[in-house]
Structure formats: C-alpha cells, structure tokens
Design a protein around this motif. Sequence first.
Motif, PDB file in Angstrom:
ATOM      1  N   LEU A  91       0.826  -1.215   0.000  1.00  0.00           N
ATOM      2  CA  LEU A  91       0.000   0.000   0.000  1.00  0.00           C
ATOM      3  C   LEU A  91       0.859   1.264   0.000  1.00  0.00           C
ATOM      4  N   GLY A  92       2.167   1.109   0.205  1.00  0.00           N
ATOM      5  CA  GLY A  92       3.084   2.246   0.113  1.00  0.00           C
ATOM      6  C   GLY A  92       3.871   2.246  -1.179  1.00  0.00           C
ATOM      7  N   SER A  93       3.533   1.343  -2.102  1.00  0.00           N
ATOM      8  CA  SER A  93       4.262   1.247  -3.367  1.00  0.00           C
ATOM      9  C   SER A  93       3.599   2.113  -4.430  1.00  0.00           C
ATOM     10  N   PHE A  94       4.314   3.098  -4.954  1.00  0.00           N
ATOM     11  CA  PHE A  94       3.771   3.932  -6.047  1.00  0.00           C
ATOM     12  C   PHE A  94       3.460   3.053  -7.256  1.00  0.00           C
ATOM     13  N   GLY A  95       4.325   2.067  -7.514  1.00  0.00           N
ATOM     14  CA  GLY A  95       4.134   1.199  -8.662  1.00  0.00           C
ATOM     15  C   GLY A  95       2.810   0.444  -8.596  1.00  0.00           C
ATOM     16  N   LEU A  96       2.470  -0.076  -7.416  1.00  0.00           N
ATOM     17  CA  LEU A  96       1.233  -0.861  -7.274  1.00  0.00           C
ATOM     18  C   LEU A  96       0.006   0.042  -7.136  1.00  0.00           C
ATOM     19  N   ILE A  97       0.153   1.140  -6.372  1.00  0.00           N
ATOM     20  CA  ILE A  97      -0.993   2.023  -6.078  1.00  0.00           C
ATOM     21  C   ILE A  97      -1.481   2.768  -7.322  1.00  0.00           C
ATOM     22  N   THR A  98      -0.570   2.973  -8.301  1.00  0.00           N
ATOM     23  CA  THR A  98      -0.975   3.727  -9.499  1.00  0.00           C
ATOM     24  C   THR A  98      -1.355   2.807 -10.666  1.00  0.00           C
ATOM     25  N   ASP A  99      -1.367   1.499 -10.419  1.00  0.00           N
ATOM     26  CA  ASP A  99      -1.708   0.544 -11.483  1.00  0.00           C
ATOM     27  C   ASP A  99      -3.173   0.123 -11.329  1.00  0.00           C
ATOM     28  N   PRO A 100      -4.056   0.593 -12.225  1.00  0.00           N
ATOM     29  CA  PRO A 100      -5.492   0.294 -12.079  1.00  0.00           C
ATOM     30  C   PRO A 100      -5.800  -1.196 -12.106  1.00  0.00           C
ATOM     31  N   ASP A 101      -4.883  -2.000 -12.633  1.00  0.00           N
ATOM     32  CA  ASP A 101      -5.123  -3.448 -12.678  1.00  0.00           C
ATOM     33  C   ASP A 101      -4.677  -4.143 -11.398  1.00  0.00           C
ATOM     34  N   ASN A 102      -4.088  -3.381 -10.468  1.00  0.00           N
ATOM     35  CA  ASN A 102      -3.606  -3.997  -9.233  1.00  0.00           C
ATOM     36  C   ASN A 102      -4.618  -3.758  -8.118  1.00  0.00           C
ATOM     37  N   PRO A 103      -4.900  -4.766  -7.271  1.00  0.00           N
ATOM     38  CA  PRO A 103      -5.894  -4.605  -6.189  1.00  0.00           C
ATOM     39  C   PRO A 103      -5.563  -3.455  -5.224  1.00  0.00           C
ATOM     40  N   HIS A 104      -4.261  -3.101  -5.100  1.00  0.00           N
ATOM     41  CA  HIS A 104      -3.886  -2.004  -4.188  1.00  0.00           C
ATOM     42  C   HIS A 104      -4.441  -0.658  -4.662  1.00  0.00           C
ATOM     43  N   TYR A 105      -4.730  -0.558  -5.962  1.00  0.00           N
ATOM     44  CA  TYR A 105      -5.156   0.711  -6.588  1.00  0.00           C
ATOM     45  C   TYR A 105      -6.372   1.316  -5.886  1.00  0.00           C
ATOM     46  N   SER A 106      -7.324   0.462  -5.518  1.00  0.00           N
ATOM     47  CA  SER A 106      -8.598   0.979  -5.009  1.00  0.00           C
ATOM     48  C   SER A 106      -8.695   0.974  -3.487  1.00  0.00           C
ATOM     49  N   TYR A 107      -7.569   0.785  -2.803  1.00  0.00           N
ATOM     50  CA  TYR A 107      -7.583   0.743  -1.339  1.00  0.00           C
ATOM     51  C   TYR A 107      -7.346   2.147  -0.791  1.00  0.00           C
ATOM     52  N   PRO A 108      -8.338   2.772  -0.121  1.00  0.00           N
ATOM     53  CA  PRO A 108      -8.228   4.201   0.256  1.00  0.00           C
ATOM     54  C   PRO A 108      -7.488   4.425   1.572  1.00  0.00           C
ATOM     55  N   SER A 109      -6.241   4.017   1.622  1.00  0.00           N
ATOM     56  CA  SER A 109      -5.503   4.048   2.894  1.00  0.00           C
ATOM     57  C   SER A 109      -4.495   5.188   2.890  1.00  0.00           C
ATOM     58  N   ILE A 110      -4.958   6.412   3.074  1.00  0.00           N
ATOM     59  CA  ILE A 110      -4.047   7.550   2.855  1.00  0.00           C
ATOM     60  C   ILE A 110      -2.926   7.607   3.893  1.00  0.00           C
TER      61      ILE A 110
END
Length: 231
Positions: free
Chosen positions: A135-154
């Motif tokens: 959830l702290g990875s820019f690579g995963l958080i900015t990839d719409p195909d990755n489940p981390h993308y939609s996790y709202p954990s600011i």
Amino acid sequence: MTIALITGSNKGLGKETARRLIAEGHLVYVSARDADAGRAASDELGARFVQLDVTDDASVSAAADTIRREAGGLDVLVNNAGISGGFVPAESLRGEHVDRVLQTNVVGLVRVTQAFLPLLSVSENPVIVNVASGLGSFGLITDPDNPHYSYPSISYSLSKAAVTMYTVQLSKAFPNVKINAVDPGYTATDLNGFRGDQTVEQGAEPIVRMALIGADGPTRTFQGTAGELPW
Ligand code: NAP
C-alpha cells in the motif's frame, strides 16, 4: 549465532518472524511496548525480551543499552512494529490522523534504526529489514489493474512510502549494511481485524527471507512474497 531484534514481536507477523529465526538458530530479542505481552511471547518462543516502544526515546535507548550490554552488538534488526491508524476517507482526513500513524510507522522506525546502527556496526554481516507494505508502493498504487489501486488508505500508505524512501536513502548512506524493505502481503492479524487472506506463516516468509540474507545478499530492494516489488 547471530543476534536479531524484532520490534513489535509480541504478536502477529513479528512474533511469527521471531519463531522462525529462533528455529534457524538465531538468538532473538522479542520486543514489545507492553512488557507483560512481550514476556509472554518471549517465554513461549524461547527468546530474550526487551521492552521497546518505538515512539519513546528513553525506551529505545534503554533497549539498545540492554542489548549492547548482554549481547555486545546486533546482526539483524527487523523494523516490524506498525499501526494502521484506521482508514479515514480523504474528505474527513485531518493532520492529527496522519501524525499518529507517522509517529509510529515512520518516526518510530527511524528512531529505532538510528539507535541500533552503532550496535549493527560491530556485525560482520549487518542486516536491516523494514516492514513496509504494498500500500506504500507507487508502482502498485498507481496501477489500475492492481488490487492495491482501489484501497483508500491515505495515512497508512504515505507512512509506508516513507519507510521505503528511508530504506533507499539509508542503504546509500550505509553501503556496508544490507537494508531492504518488505511487503508481507495481506495477512490475517490484529492490524486488519484478521481479515487478511494470508496466514502469518505466509506473511512472515519475505521478512524471514530478508532477515536471513548472507554477505552476498541484496540491499536497497523491496521484496514481497513472490519476489521483488516496484517502489
Ligand atoms: P499486529 O498483529 O497488529 O502487530 C503490530 C505490532 O506492532 C504489535 O506487536 C504492536 O504492539 C506493535 N506496535 C504498535 N505500536 C507500537 C509501538 N509504539 N512500539 C512498539 N510496538 C508497537 O500487525 P501485523 O500485521 O503483524 O503488523 C506487523 C507489520 O506488518 C506492520 O508494520 C504492518 O504495517 C505490516 N504489514 C502488515 C500487513 C497485514 O496485512 N497484516 C500487510 C502489510 C504490512 P501492541 O500489541 O502493543 O499493539
């Protein structure tokens, strides 16, 4: 025998990591902010115990003094202690929500690391494992195909992004220390009300793997259960 310290190891991933390092023959210091909980875990596992609250300077320096006196140094530091801080939506997020999470997950981790670097400097193969998160990875958080993308954990995400940046900067400053960040993956622990889909045995695997690296092991990498992750 190598000497390891794991922060927040009275339960969850930290405790499982302690169990595995002890099974590998390491002398492990279990640490906890709550002395009773920490002693119960260390007695169960056959570890040593030090009280250590990552948000408290006196507690951290007392723990470093104890380990210096008892063991003479440290080989492996696992910065595992962390909190989620709850998932406050962007519309209602306030500074104090973020501050609380940063105090533990970032300021606390830096405080512990800086206090233990002198003990690590006497090791032949000093290793630091920083427990971050996908959830702290820019690579995963900015990839719409990755489940981390939609996790709202600011708050949590920005704290873990800071942990990986600290990992990168510290590894440059201390090339003789192997410093890597790890994402255990979504694991059933108190942190998420035991909703994670992995067991602690599965989640601890990349932490243990990176704690056990030898002199030829990597530094400045971000590792997950299936291998290297994007920063
Ligand atoms: P956990 O079971 O809640 O364990 C967290 C540990 O951190 C506990 O021992 C807790 O102690 C300790 N801690 C919290 N604040 C502390 C402080 N101020 N000083 C010292 N210790 C403190 O959760 P977990 O899932 O095992 O979390 C371990 C690490 O994995 C965390 O850094 C977390 O962010 C990371 N992580 C977890 C997941 C997951 O899905 N579970 C995924 C990615 C990353 P108390 O018992 O006193 O609260």
